[in-house]
Write an enzyme that holds these catalytic residues in place. Sequence first.
Site, short mmCIF file in Angstrom:
data_model
loop_
_atom_site.label_atom_id
_atom_site.label_comp_id
_atom_site.label_asym_id
_atom_site.label_seq_id
_atom_site.Cartn_x
_atom_site.Cartn_y
_atom_site.Cartn_z
N HIS A 48 0.70 -0.93 0.01
CA HIS A 48 0.03 0.25 -0.23
C HIS A 48 0.63 1.40 0.06
O HIS A 48 0.29 2.00 0.71
CB HIS A 48 -1.26 0.24 1.31
CG HIS A 48 -2.05 -0.81 1.27
ND1 HIS A 48 -2.99 -0.47 -0.27
CD2 HIS A 48 -1.99 -2.10 1.98
CE1 HIS A 48 -3.90 -2.21 -0.13
NE2 HIS A 48 -3.25 -2.15 1.31
N ARG A 73 6.80 -6.36 2.70
CA ARG A 73 5.54 -6.86 2.51
C ARG A 73 6.00 -6.53 0.90
O ARG A 73 5.87 -5.47 0.90
CB ARG A 73 4.54 -6.50 2.92
CG ARG A 73 3.01 -6.90 2.59
CD ARG A 73 1.94 -5.81 3.71
NE ARG A 73 1.49 -5.00 3.89
CZ ARG A 73 0.36 -4.84 4.09
NH1 ARG A 73 -0.22 -5.27 4.89
NH2 ARG A 73 -0.06 -3.30 3.76
N ASP A 87 15.96 -12.34 -2.96
CA ASP A 87 17.07 -11.53 -4.10
C ASP A 87 18.02 -10.42 -3.55
O ASP A 87 19.17 -10.65 -3.30
CB ASP A 87 17.35 -12.25 -5.09
CG ASP A 87 17.09 -13.55 -5.78
OD1 ASP A 87 17.07 -14.27 -5.68
OD2 ASP A 87 16.82 -13.29 -7.33
N GLU A 151 -6.96 -11.35 6.20
CA GLU A 151 -7.08 -10.56 6.24
C GLU A 151 -9.15 -10.81 5.62
O GLU A 151 -9.02 -9.39 5.13
CB GLU A 151 -6.94 -9.53 5.76
CG GLU A 151 -6.25 -9.32 4.58
CD GLU A 151 -4.96 -8.48 4.15
OE1 GLU A 151 -4.60 -7.54 4.93
OE2 GLU A 151 -4.14 -8.89 3.27
N ASP A 177 -8.62 -4.66 6.71
CA ASP A 177 -9.37 -5.67 5.72
C ASP A 177 -10.59 -6.16 5.95
O ASP A 177 -11.58 -6.67 5.71
CB ASP A 177 -7.95 -6.46 4.47
CG ASP A 177 -7.38 -5.11 3.30
OD1 ASP A 177 -8.03 -5.36 3.29
OD2 ASP A 177 -5.86 -5.10 4.20
O1 LIG Z 1 -5.77 -4.93 6.89
C1 LIG Z 1 -4.67 -4.27 6.79
O2 LIG Z 1 -4.97 -3.32 8.58
C2 LIG Z 1 -3.54 -4.57 6.90
O3 LIG Z 1 -2.82 -5.54 6.47
C3 LIG Z 1 -2.10 -3.24 7.52
C4 LIG Z 1 -2.56 -2.45 6.26
O4 LIG Z 1 -2.40 -2.73 5.79
C5 LIG Z 1 -1.79 -0.63 6.86
O5 LIG Z 1 -1.59 -0.35 6.15
C6 LIG Z 1 -2.35 0.05 7.87
O6 LIG Z 1 -3.32 0.64 7.11
#
Ligand SMILES: O=C(O)C(=O)C[C@H](O)[C@@H](O)CO
Length: 254
Positions: A48, A73, A87, A151, A177
């Site tokens: 993100h 990530r 790598d 999630e 999520d």
């Molecule tokens: O669902 C979530 O919470 C995450 O996956 C963490 C977020 O991706 C992270 O960017 C915090 O906003």
Amino acid sequence: MDMPKNAFKAAIAAGELQVGIWNTIPDPSVVELLAGAGFDWILIDSEHTPVTTPAMMPLMQAASGYPVSTIARPGWNDMVEIKRLLDQGAQTLLIPYVQSVEEAEQAVRFVRYPPKGVRGVGGTTRASRYGAVKDYIQNAEKEICLLLQVESVEGMAQAEEIAAVDGVDGVFIGPGDLAVSMGYPGQPTHPEVKAAILDGIKRIKAAGKAPGILTLDPAFQDEARDAGAIFVAVALDASVLRAGAIAARERFQG
Ligand SMILES: O=C(O)C(=O)C[C@H](O)[C@@H](O)CO
């Protein structure tokens, strides 16, 4: 030289609480500043953030002189992204949006060389310290730590089975999520979401793997730790920066 040891993998296997911070500002200076702030781990996010996979390496390098573990990530459970991060020297990966045992097994194959997996053999990469680690291919798997992220309602229903997959070291629950998936958009600390997360943490732990979470709510951080969460992110760089900036302005303006 010897294969670099993965302190994070050893710590979560031993059940030692690991406190982390989320890096979303993709700049080596920010990562280096966070690396010196006393956390056990920094999550460097490309899911993100504007960072593409090839741009992750300088961010990981920025933390390398400090006693902190980096977790990379990728944007997705993707063979190409994962092999590129490995790598570049990532030893711990957090794979987003895993929903089934099949997807978990796929992630395990992505981080292992044949015949156990499908990871391609890089040449002289940072992973082997450009060839200085002579036995890299033989021993890479021992120091790679694979964390999967559940999630969604579907993923949470299979949290124990996903955790139990051989090669999975830990399972992280994504509150943001999950809240959306449960019908509570923007409410990651809604009582029903929290209850599902605490139950998930207990089920992951019962499956013998390390549960993890990110929450900026101090009370929920404590509840998650008390339920058995082993790797807990308690801050996110952009949130810290914004809160600090606003607090300074408000104090002065009154
Ligand atoms: O669902 C979530 O919470 C995450 O996956 C963490 C977020 O991706 C992270 O960017 C915090 O906003």
